[in-house]
Scaffold this active site. Structure first.
Site, PDB file in Angstrom:
ATOM      1  N   HIS A  65       0.882  -1.223  -0.174  1.00 48.02           N
ATOM      2  CA  HIS A  65       0.105   0.076  -0.043  1.00 48.02           C
ATOM      3  C   HIS A  65       0.910   1.351  -0.075  1.00 48.02           C
ATOM      4  O   HIS A  65       1.705   1.283   0.919  1.00 48.02           O
ATOM      5  CB  HIS A  65      -1.128   0.041   1.270  1.00 48.02           C
ATOM      6  CG  HIS A  65      -2.040  -0.971   1.173  1.00 48.02           C
ATOM      7  ND1 HIS A  65      -2.544  -1.534   2.148  1.00 48.02           N
ATOM      8  CD2 HIS A  65      -2.746  -1.250  -0.069  1.00 48.02           C
ATOM      9  CE1 HIS A  65      -3.621  -2.489   1.594  1.00 48.02           C
ATOM     10  NE2 HIS A  65      -3.548  -2.403   0.514  1.00 48.02           N
ATOM     11  N   GLU A  68       1.937   3.718   2.902  1.00 48.76           N
ATOM     12  CA  GLU A  68       2.414   3.219   4.417  1.00 48.76           C
ATOM     13  C   GLU A  68       3.756   3.225   4.667  1.00 48.76           C
ATOM     14  O   GLU A  68       4.680   2.348   4.573  1.00 48.76           O
ATOM     15  CB  GLU A  68       1.691   1.816   4.355  1.00 48.76           C
ATOM     16  CG  GLU A  68       0.054   1.850   4.477  1.00 48.76           C
ATOM     17  CD  GLU A  68      -0.368   0.460   4.369  1.00 48.76           C
ATOM     18  OE1 GLU A  68       0.029  -0.409   4.426  1.00 48.76           O
ATOM     19  OE2 GLU A  68      -2.022   0.420   4.040  1.00 48.76           O
ATOM     20  N   HIS A 183       2.202  -3.709   6.899  1.00 46.72           N
ATOM     21  CA  HIS A 183       1.428  -2.720   6.650  1.00 46.72           C
ATOM     22  C   HIS A 183       1.241  -1.707   7.671  1.00 46.72           C
ATOM     23  O   HIS A 183       1.843  -1.782   8.658  1.00 46.72           O
ATOM     24  CB  HIS A 183      -0.192  -2.995   6.335  1.00 46.72           C
ATOM     25  CG  HIS A 183      -0.324  -3.961   5.242  1.00 46.72           C
ATOM     26  ND1 HIS A 183      -0.738  -3.470   4.037  1.00 46.72           N
ATOM     27  CD2 HIS A 183       0.188  -5.064   4.659  1.00 46.72           C
ATOM     28  CE1 HIS A 183      -1.066  -4.181   3.061  1.00 46.72           C
ATOM     29  NE2 HIS A 183      -0.361  -5.317   3.636  1.00 46.72           N
ATOM     30  N   GLU A 258       0.348  -4.863  11.114  1.00 42.48           N
ATOM     31  CA  GLU A 258      -0.161  -3.574  11.152  1.00 42.48           C
ATOM     32  C   GLU A 258       0.640  -2.559  11.948  1.00 42.48           C
ATOM     33  O   GLU A 258       0.447  -2.834  13.118  1.00 42.48           O
ATOM     34  CB  GLU A 258      -1.537  -3.415  11.141  1.00 42.48           C
ATOM     35  CG  GLU A 258      -2.447  -4.189  10.360  1.00 42.48           C
ATOM     36  CD  GLU A 258      -2.695  -3.318   8.889  1.00 42.48           C
ATOM     37  OE1 GLU A 258      -2.026  -2.085   8.793  1.00 42.48           O
ATOM     38  OE2 GLU A 258      -3.537  -3.755   8.055  1.00 42.48           O
TER      39      GLU A 258
HETATM   40  O1  0X9 Z   1      -7.257  -3.993   3.998  1.00 39.78           O
HETATM   41  C1  0X9 Z   1      -5.984  -4.218   4.050  1.00 39.78           C
HETATM   42  O2  0X9 Z   1      -5.520  -4.706   2.992  1.00 39.78           O
HETATM   43  C2  0X9 Z   1      -4.978  -4.253   5.301  1.00 39.78           C
HETATM   44  N1  0X9 Z   1      -5.185  -3.244   6.088  1.00 39.78           N
HETATM   45  S1  0X9 Z   1      -4.670  -1.784   5.533  1.00 39.78           S
HETATM   46  O3  0X9 Z   1      -5.195  -0.764   6.390  1.00 39.78           O
HETATM   47  N2  0X9 Z   1      -2.977  -1.660   5.740  1.00 39.78           N
HETATM   48  O4  0X9 Z   1      -5.276  -1.376   4.536  1.00 39.78           O
HETATM   49  C3  0X9 Z   1      -5.248  -5.668   6.080  1.00 39.78           C
HETATM   50  C4  0X9 Z   1      -5.171  -6.725   5.375  1.00 39.78           C
HETATM   51  C5  0X9 Z   1      -5.194  -7.950   6.420  1.00 39.78           C
HETATM   52  N3  0X9 Z   1      -5.294  -9.185   5.931  1.00 39.78           N
HETATM   53  C6  0X9 Z   1      -6.203  -9.752   5.425  1.00 39.78           C
HETATM   54  N4  0X9 Z   1      -7.623  -9.309   5.622  1.00 39.78           N
HETATM   55  N5  0X9 Z   1      -6.292 -10.981   4.780  1.00 39.78           N
HETATM   56 ZN    ZN Z   2      -2.097  -1.787   3.954  1.00 35.21          ZN
END
Ligand code: 0X9
Ligand code: ZN
Length: 295
Positions: A65, A68, A183, A258
């Site tokens: 992302h 980040e 992330h 995170e």
């Molecule tokens: O939404 C996401 O892709 C991640 N959070 S972020 O705020 N960095 O965008 C979390 C992803 C966690 N993993 C899965 N949901 N599989």
């Molecule tokens: Zn992310």
């Protein structure tokens, strides 16, 4: 050659750092070349190895992302530590990709600090980009419109950045034990799956290893990170990288870290936080790798 932790580095600086690090440590470091991003930037990381055949391996990627920015320093810190300690290279081969979405990361420097997605245009729309963490080929789902921040792309692995990582993970399934996507933000250690709260078969091991990491961070920084299932701890997702690595059985341990937020909206921590974050997260990474390689 140690990376800068008192300021954020541009993609060009990070890429140059990767190449210099490989050149300066030819006995243990080699270039991890995953090809090119949509706009032609290098998907270059580092492999660190003791050179022995048959080693298990671990994977870390950062900044899939774009906004980040606190993530790449964590990848660079892992490289510093593994270069400095042969015992860590005896544990496993380490594959580290400091900037998984270089087009988006660069755009976040030049145009939009809070850009999240890739930079590939969408045919028939003025909204650009795909959420790379919804583009992996495990339970990929065509939900959301082009303009959504979580637009999953026109098909699974439509984004070359995701296809490159996915292909590497799939073709190294024999050696890979652990996959970690770094992330921000929220101070979570998330484990699969994102599409269901139903426990996966080795959920106890996933929680135990994640807790070893959280405890190691707690020992230096106080109780901070919580270990959670992605779907129950955060929200429901399809096509995320960690779920892909776990879902295709390439690894038995898969996580999203995170990191700490801070600053506007949590995605823009002040540069003064970089050193603090890398110092507290490294013990967690080390504990996680030690745990997963021993179990
Ligand atoms: O939404 C996401 O892709 C991640 N959070 S972020 O705020 N960095 O965008 C979390 C992803 C966690 N993993 C899965 N949901 N599989
Ligand atoms: Zn992310």
């Amino acid at each position: 050659r140690v990376a800068a932790y008192d300021r954020y580095m541009t993609f060009e600086e990070i890429d140059a750092h990767v190449h210099e690090t490989v050149a300066a440590n030819p006995d243990v470091a080699s270039l991890l070349d995953l090809g090119l991003s949509y706009e032609g930037r290098e998907l270059h990381g580092i492999k660190l190895s003791n050179g022995a055949a048959g080693q298990k391996s671990v994977w870390f990627d950062c900044a899939i992302h774009a906004r980040e920015w606190i993530a790449p320093p964590v990848c660079l810190r892992i490289i510093d530590e593994v270069l400095a300690d042969p015992a860590l290279r005896d544990l496993a081969d380490w594959y580290i990709l400091p900037v998984a979405n270089p087009d988006g990361y660069s755009y976040a420097w030049t145009d939009d600090r809070f850009w999240r997605k890739t930079r590939r245009p969408n045919e028939g729309s003025s909204c650009i980009g795909t959420d790379p963490n919804r583009n992996f080929d495990f339970l990929w789902d065509s939900v959301g419109d082009f303009c959504s921040e979580v637009y999953p792309g026109s098909s699974a692995f439509s984004e070359p950045e995701c296809g490159a990582i996915g292909n590497f993970v799939a073709s190294n399934a024999d050696s890979l034990v652990l996959y970690v996507a770094v992330h921000s933000y929220g101070e979570y250690i998330l484990y699969p799956f994102g599409h269901t709260v139903e426990p996966v078969p080795n959920v106890d091991d996933l929680i135990a290893a994640g807790t070893a990491a959280a405890d190691a961070i707690e020992a230096v920084a106080g109780a901070r990170y919580s270990v959670e299932n992605s779907a129950s701890g955060l929200y429901f997702t399809y096509g995320a990288s960690d779920d892909y690595a776990y879902g295709i059985n390439a690894v038995s341990y898969s996580y999203t870290f995170e990191l700490t937020g801070g600053g506007s909206g949590g995605f823009n921590p002040p540069a003064s936080l970089i050193q603090i974050v890398v110092d507290e997260v490294w013990p967690g990474v080390k504990a996680l790798v030690e745990y997963t390689l021993a179990n």
